[in-house]
Design a protein around this motif. Structure first.
Motif, mmCIF file in Angstrom:
data_model
loop_
_atom_site.group_PDB
_atom_site.id
_atom_site.type_symbol
_atom_site.label_atom_id
_atom_site.label_comp_id
_atom_site.label_asym_id
_atom_site.label_seq_id
_atom_site.Cartn_x
_atom_site.Cartn_y
_atom_site.Cartn_z
ATOM 1 N N ARG A 66 48.525 12.377 21.122
ATOM 2 C CA ARG A 66 49.243 11.117 21.318
ATOM 3 C C ARG A 66 49.541 10.879 22.804
ATOM 4 O O ARG A 66 49.755 9.746 23.226
ATOM 5 N N ILE A 67 49.529 11.939 23.587
ATOM 6 C CA ILE A 67 49.875 11.832 25.004
ATOM 7 C C ILE A 67 48.621 11.739 25.875
ATOM 8 O O ILE A 67 48.556 10.922 26.790
ATOM 9 N N VAL A 68 47.607 12.570 25.564
ATOM 10 C CA VAL A 68 46.438 12.656 26.446
ATOM 11 C C VAL A 68 45.126 12.402 25.721
ATOM 12 O O VAL A 68 44.055 12.533 26.322
ATOM 13 N N GLY A 69 45.172 12.073 24.435
ATOM 14 C CA GLY A 69 43.956 11.835 23.679
ATOM 15 C C GLY A 69 43.425 13.110 23.045
ATOM 16 O O GLY A 69 43.759 14.223 23.479
ATOM 17 N N PRO A 70 42.575 12.985 22.017
ATOM 18 C CA PRO A 70 42.077 14.167 21.293
ATOM 19 C C PRO A 70 41.305 15.146 22.180
ATOM 20 O O PRO A 70 41.487 16.353 22.063
ATOM 21 N N GLU A 71 40.440 14.646 23.053
ATOM 22 C CA GLU A 71 39.651 15.542 23.901
ATOM 23 C C GLU A 71 40.542 16.303 24.874
ATOM 24 O O GLU A 71 40.384 17.514 25.067
ATOM 25 N N GLY A 72 41.495 15.607 25.465
ATOM 26 C CA GLY A 72 42.424 16.275 26.376
ATOM 27 C C GLY A 72 43.288 17.286 25.669
ATOM 28 O O GLY A 72 43.596 18.353 26.214
ATOM 29 N N ALA A 73 43.691 16.972 24.433
ATOM 30 C CA ALA A 73 44.510 17.905 23.664
ATOM 31 C C ALA A 73 43.748 19.190 23.381
ATOM 32 O O ALA A 73 44.298 20.298 23.489
ATOM 33 N N ARG A 74 42.461 19.061 23.015
ATOM 34 C CA ARG A 74 41.655 20.259 22.759
ATOM 35 C C ARG A 74 41.480 21.085 24.026
ATOM 36 O O ARG A 74 41.536 22.318 23.993
ATOM 37 N N ALA A 75 41.276 20.421 25.162
ATOM 38 C CA ALA A 75 41.100 21.141 26.432
ATOM 39 C C ALA A 75 42.355 21.929 26.786
ATOM 40 O O ALA A 75 42.283 23.096 27.175
ATOM 41 N N ALA A 76 43.518 21.298 26.649
ATOM 42 C CA ALA A 76 44.774 21.975 26.961
ATOM 43 C C ALA A 76 45.017 23.134 25.997
ATOM 44 O O ALA A 76 45.464 24.215 26.404
ATOM 45 N N ALA A 77 44.715 22.923 24.723
ATOM 46 C CA ALA A 77 44.904 23.989 23.738
ATOM 47 C C ALA A 77 44.010 25.179 24.047
ATOM 48 O O ALA A 77 44.456 26.336 23.998
ATOM 49 N N ASN A 78 42.751 24.921 24.366
ATOM 50 C CA ASN A 78 41.838 26.025 24.652
ATOM 51 C C ASN A 78 42.268 26.813 25.882
ATOM 52 O O ASN A 78 42.086 28.034 25.939
ATOM 53 N N PHE A 79 42.841 26.144 26.867
ATOM 54 C CA PHE A 79 43.312 26.852 28.058
ATOM 55 C C PHE A 79 44.379 27.888 27.703
ATOM 56 O O PHE A 79 44.427 28.973 28.299
ATOM 57 N N THR A 80 45.231 27.583 26.727
ATOM 58 C CA THR A 80 46.331 28.491 26.406
ATOM 59 C C THR A 80 45.872 29.771 25.718
ATOM 60 O O THR A 80 46.684 30.658 25.456
ATOM 61 N N ALA A 81 44.584 29.897 25.442
ATOM 62 C CA ALA A 81 44.082 31.122 24.812
ATOM 63 C C ALA A 81 44.389 32.353 25.651
ATOM 64 O O ALA A 81 44.466 33.470 25.125
ATOM 65 N N VAL A 82 44.576 32.182 26.961
ATOM 66 C CA VAL A 82 44.901 33.316 27.823
ATOM 67 C C VAL A 82 46.190 34.001 27.374
ATOM 68 O O VAL A 82 46.373 35.204 27.581
ATOM 69 N N ALA A 83 47.087 33.253 26.737
ATOM 70 C CA ALA A 83 48.357 33.822 26.293
ATOM 71 C C ALA A 83 48.493 33.860 24.778
ATOM 72 O O ALA A 83 49.545 34.243 24.276
ATOM 73 N N LEU A 84 47.430 33.492 24.047
ATOM 74 C CA LEU A 84 47.540 33.394 22.599
ATOM 75 C C LEU A 84 46.516 34.225 21.835
ATOM 76 O O LEU A 84 46.766 34.604 20.692
ATOM 77 N N PHE A 85 45.332 34.479 22.410
ATOM 78 C CA PHE A 85 44.306 35.262 21.723
ATOM 79 C C PHE A 85 43.954 34.651 20.364
ATOM 80 O O PHE A 85 43.725 35.359 19.393
ATOM 81 N N HIS A 86 43.916 33.323 20.286
ATOM 82 C CA HIS A 86 43.686 32.653 19.011
ATOM 83 C C HIS A 86 42.510 31.694 19.136
ATOM 84 O O HIS A 86 42.353 31.026 20.161
ATOM 85 N N HIS A 87 41.682 31.622 18.074
ATOM 86 C CA HIS A 87 40.456 30.832 18.137
ATOM 87 C C HIS A 87 40.704 29.331 18.112
ATOM 88 O O HIS A 87 39.835 28.549 18.498
ATOM 89 N N ASP A 88 41.890 28.908 17.650
ATOM 90 C CA ASP A 88 42.200 27.481 17.595
ATOM 91 C C ASP A 88 43.678 27.272 17.907
ATOM 92 O O ASP A 88 44.480 26.978 17.013
#
Length: 397
Positions: free
Chosen positions: A130-152
């Motif tokens: 809702r803030i940055v669009g679906p593509e931006g949301a996925r990009a931001a989520a994938n970046f956080t994998a450094v602290a989450l170790f999660h595939h999604d």
């Protein structure tokens, strides 16, 4: 903190949580016995012996967390290295099949958002879109994998992910690296425990909880479930391919690569601490989260794609490699509608408390183990004090 003089207390597990709990209780005067199933202390904070001093995945110590101050006050922190200056570090972002110098604009737009204002009961992707669009949301989520170790990461609670997004992108960076690896901190903590009179029993796997003394179970949640015979001790965690790689050093090698097209993180740890590998070699470690249906080989293949871009000629330069899968060892993950308060409770009743990285305590990564260990020790000492008081009252009557 209740006074623990003459109190007997048992700690099961000699990792970061177990040692923190043992030291906390011993400082209050308790007589502590610690049992560790492995032949050495450390748990997931162990560092392998030379020539390649690896960890079970990336292990940074955040100076914004409570354990930083606790360790420093006790002279247990030791020397640490900061993240190299960004202009020299050469951090890159894997986006649209290529390496980029700048993070996705969506990531920068989400950073000012306060984590406490992100919804708990909505997933991160829906909220961020809702803030940055679906593509931006996925990009931001994938970046956080450094602290989450999660595939999604995007399917997790928006507040949970946003907090980690803020912590991992703060400037100057909170992340620091203990020189000589985490084992150096573990060694100092073990020495502190021994000096306080903690009795340490290694190669000592317990099948039942000791009776007669308060007990802190500071193991993995799986091990705690088996020991306590409590099927309710479950929580979601990540599943990740861990890649350890020793390369002959080459001028211009990157410091780190963040996956944006897919979750993943590759980091050259010797950029901060050259003691982790022999002279002339670089120690590179990566973590590539796996979906439930994926194998270790799937994660290794994605790691190779990042390595091809980040470390040209890496195959010819490889002196050593090890790939492994970490499952249930990557900390708690909170789904929409849950927070750290919903995780397995620290107080299990009957004088038993729980500590570790998947229990009801706040923090990021190892901070959860530390915070829960302090609380577990506090509750154990209170339990012992209450038992002693009841005994004295009975004697008087």
């Amino acid at each position: 903190m209740p006074h623990g003089k003459h109190t007997a207390l048992t700690v099961v597990g000699g990792g970061l949580a177990g040692l923190t709990a043992a030291i906390t209780a011993a400082e209050a005067g308790a007589r502590v016995t610690l049992y560790e199933a492995h032949h050495t202390l450390g748990g997931r904070a162990r560092t392998t012996d030379a020539p390649y001093r690896t960890h079970e995945g990336p292990h940074a110590l955040y100076d914004g967390g409570p354990h930083w101050t606790w360790l420093k006050r006790r002279d247990l922190l030791g020397p640490v290295a900061a993240v190299p200056p960004l202009d020299a570090a050469r951090l890159r972002f894997h986006r649209d099949g290529a390496l980029r110098r700048t993070p996705p604009p969506a990531l920068l737009r989400l950073l000012p958002r306060r984590p406490e204002l992100a919804p708990v009961d909505e997933d991160f992707t829906t909220w961020a879109a809702r803030i940055v669009g679906p593509e931006g949301a996925r990009a931001a989520a994938n970046f956080t994998a450094v602290a989450l170790f999660h595939h999604d990461p995007g399917e997790l609670s928006a507040r949970f992910v946003q907090e980690r997004l803020r912590r991992t992108t703060k400037l100057p960076p909170e992340a620091h690296y203990p020189l000589d690896g985490w084992s150096a901190i573990i060694d100092r903590m073990a020495a502190r425990a021994w000096n306080l009179g903690v009795r340490v029993e290694t190669c000592a796997r317990l099948d039942t909880v000791p009776t007669g003394t308060p007990t802190i179970v500071a193991t993995s949640l799986d091990a705690a479930r088996r020991l306590l015979k409590d099927d309710s001790l479950t929580w979601q965690s990540g599943r990740t391919t861990l890649v350890d790689l020793a390369l002959r050093r080459r001028r211009g090698d990157l410091f780190a690569v963040s996956g944006i097209d897919f979750p993943g993180w590759i980091e050259r740890f010797t950029a901060a601490d050259t003691s982790l590998a022999p002279p002339g070699e670089s120690l590179v470690q990566g973590q590539i989260p796996l979906a439930p249906h994926e194998s270790k080989a799937d994660g290794s293949a994605r790691a190779d794609r990042l390595l091809d871009l980040a470390f040209p000629g890496w195959r010819e330069r490889t002196a050593w490699r090890r790939d492994a899968v970490a499952q249930g060892r990557t900390g708690a993950l909170d789904r929409p509608g849950t927070t750290w308060r919903d995780r397995p409770a620290i107080d299990r009743g009957h004088g038993v408390t729980l500590a570790g990285d998947m229990v009801a305590a706040p923090g990021v990564l190892s901070e959860v183990s530390f915070t829960s260990a302090i609380e577990a020790a506090t509750l154990a000492l209170r339990s012992a004090a209450a038992t002693t008081t009841r005994g004295l009252d009975l004697n008087r009557t």
